[in-house]
Design a protein around this motif. Structure first.
Motif, mmCIF file in Angstrom:
data_model
loop_
_atom_site.group_PDB
_atom_site.id
_atom_site.type_symbol
_atom_site.label_atom_id
_atom_site.label_comp_id
_atom_site.label_asym_id
_atom_site.label_seq_id
_atom_site.Cartn_x
_atom_site.Cartn_y
_atom_site.Cartn_z
ATOM 1 N N ILE A 90 40.362 98.896 85.747
ATOM 2 C CA ILE A 90 39.274 97.991 85.381
ATOM 3 C C ILE A 90 38.142 98.769 84.710
ATOM 4 O O ILE A 90 37.549 99.680 85.313
ATOM 5 C CB ILE A 90 38.737 97.258 86.618
ATOM 6 N N TRP A 91 37.855 98.403 83.468
ATOM 7 C CA TRP A 91 36.760 99.027 82.714
ATOM 8 C C TRP A 91 35.580 98.085 82.587
ATOM 9 O O TRP A 91 35.740 96.914 82.217
ATOM 10 C CB TRP A 91 37.203 99.389 81.297
ATOM 11 N N THR A 92 34.390 98.582 82.892
ATOM 12 C CA THR A 92 33.125 98.005 82.462
ATOM 13 C C THR A 92 32.254 99.182 82.042
ATOM 14 O O THR A 92 32.524 100.324 82.417
ATOM 15 C CB THR A 92 32.411 97.187 83.563
ATOM 16 N N PRO A 93 31.205 98.961 81.258
ATOM 17 C CA PRO A 93 30.411 100.101 80.796
ATOM 18 C C PRO A 93 29.786 100.924 81.914
ATOM 19 O O PRO A 93 29.617 102.137 81.771
ATOM 20 C CB PRO A 93 29.329 99.443 79.931
ATOM 21 N N LYS A 94 29.443 100.297 83.020
ATOM 22 C CA LYS A 94 28.710 100.983 84.078
ATOM 23 C C LYS A 94 29.556 101.348 85.289
ATOM 24 O O LYS A 94 29.106 102.099 86.157
ATOM 25 C CB LYS A 94 27.529 100.112 84.537
ATOM 26 N N ASP A 152 28.428 104.872 86.309
ATOM 27 C CA ASP A 152 27.820 105.532 85.146
ATOM 28 C C ASP A 152 28.808 106.476 84.469
ATOM 29 O O ASP A 152 28.541 107.676 84.288
ATOM 30 C CB ASP A 152 26.557 106.285 85.560
ATOM 31 N N PRO A 153 29.958 105.984 84.062
ATOM 32 C CA PRO A 153 31.019 106.874 83.574
ATOM 33 C C PRO A 153 30.677 107.623 82.292
ATOM 34 O O PRO A 153 31.215 108.707 82.052
ATOM 35 C CB PRO A 153 32.201 105.933 83.363
ATOM 36 N N LEU A 207 40.230 106.013 80.967
ATOM 37 C CA LEU A 207 39.950 104.589 81.149
ATOM 38 C C LEU A 207 38.662 104.196 80.439
ATOM 39 O O LEU A 207 38.609 103.146 79.778
ATOM 40 C CB LEU A 207 39.868 104.262 82.643
ATOM 41 N N TYR A 208 37.627 105.014 80.555
ATOM 42 C CA TYR A 208 36.363 104.665 79.905
ATOM 43 C C TYR A 208 36.532 104.577 78.391
ATOM 44 O O TYR A 208 36.132 103.579 77.766
ATOM 45 C CB TYR A 208 35.277 105.686 80.246
ATOM 46 N N PHE A 209 37.133 105.618 77.793
ATOM 47 C CA PHE A 209 37.314 105.634 76.346
ATOM 48 C C PHE A 209 38.198 104.480 75.885
ATOM 49 O O PHE A 209 37.871 103.756 74.933
ATOM 50 C CB PHE A 209 37.923 106.980 75.933
ATOM 51 N N ALA A 225 28.341 99.686 74.754
ATOM 52 C CA ALA A 225 29.388 100.699 74.883
ATOM 53 C C ALA A 225 30.274 100.683 73.643
ATOM 54 O O ALA A 225 31.011 99.731 73.404
ATOM 55 C CB ALA A 225 30.222 100.438 76.138
ATOM 56 N N THR A 226 30.178 101.730 72.838
ATOM 57 C CA THR A 226 30.945 101.818 71.608
ATOM 58 C C THR A 226 31.041 103.276 71.208
ATOM 59 O O THR A 226 30.525 104.163 71.901
ATOM 60 C CB THR A 226 30.300 100.959 70.496
#
Length: 257
Positions: free
Chosen positions: A81-85, A102-103, A122-124, A172-173
């Protein structure tokens, strides 16, 4: 008497219409994608054998849930599960296996050769896939800023219009300012950016191909990212993404995102 050139429509509005229209996209609640991810970049980050993965992209908020993610942690039925924070990896019963808040801060000091862990991956992957699915419609969201730059002549002599997009600081970009290139039909052909989570990464030229219209929304189904060296894109793929499936769903059907 010389004829005046026809007045061009505002590039942003033309691009939004060519992709299916903002009003149409607002009816989309989520997007299912199945993608094969490959390219030289993944070996540099410690993931040489990427594979077919499935993702569910929320179009109303920045959130993506992946299955069959292809990371080092390879238990069956995990939800990535990804979210920006906040990032979370969960088993089917809800047990949290991995998580990180805070990834983006975890990438401080990272260069191209810095190995990633599964949550870095996952973050990227999460922000990239989310961006690709909501573009160009996110350009009309609050806080976004766009302006048309001068025309660009691509190799082979094609002339493309260029839209510079400035994202809000909390978006997030890849990076805050990016350039998008459009052909005579106002269809995207390329985007340029740097990668903030990789220091000194240089400019990336990211080409898109093989458009598919899904319920009225136009999506590229093949993406190829190249390094730019001496102002010219190189000929080998750092990242290649082939979308085998893209399905859009409205509010009547919604997965557990």
């Amino acid at each position: 008497m010389a004829q005046s050139k026809p007045e061009r429509p505002d590039l942003l509005n033309a691009v939004l219409d060519a992709a299916g229209g903002v009003d149409h996209f607002e009816q989309v609640e989520w997007i299912e994608v199945v993608a094969n991810v490959s390219g030289a970049f993944w070996s540099k980050k410690g993931y040489p054998k990427r594979r077919l993965m499935t993702g569910y992209v929320d179009t109303k908020r920045p959130r993506v849930v992946f299955y069959n993610f292809g990371a080092h942690l390879d238990e069956p039925h995990l939800r990535w599960i990804w979210t920006p924070k906040h990032l979370s990896v969960e088993r089917a019963n809800g047990t949290v296996v991995l998580s990180r808040s805070d990834p983006s801060k975890h990438f401080e000091g990272h260069v191209l050769s810095t190995p990633w862990d599964d949550l870095d991956l996952l973050y990227f992957s999460g922000y990239a896939v989310w961006n690709y699915m909501v573009t160009p419609f996110c350009f009309a969201w609050p806080g976004m800023s766009t302006r048309e730059l001068g025309e660009h002549t691509e190799g082979g002599g094609e002339t493309w219009r260029v839209l510079e997009v400035t994202y809000p600081e909390d978006f997030a970009t890849h990076c805050r300012v990016q350039k998008f290139y459009y052909d005579h039909q106002d269809r995207m052909r390329r985007l340029d950016y740097t990668v903030d989570v990789i220091q000194g990464s240089g400019t990336v030229a990211h080409y898109v191909y093989d458009e598919k219209t899904v319920d009225g929304i136009v999506f590229p189904t093949l993406r190829r990212a190249l390094n730019v060296v001496d102002g010219r894109p190189t000929g080998w793929s750092m990242v290649l993404i082939n979308f085998h499936k893209i399905a859009v769903k409205g509010p009547e059907v919604r997965p557990n995102l």
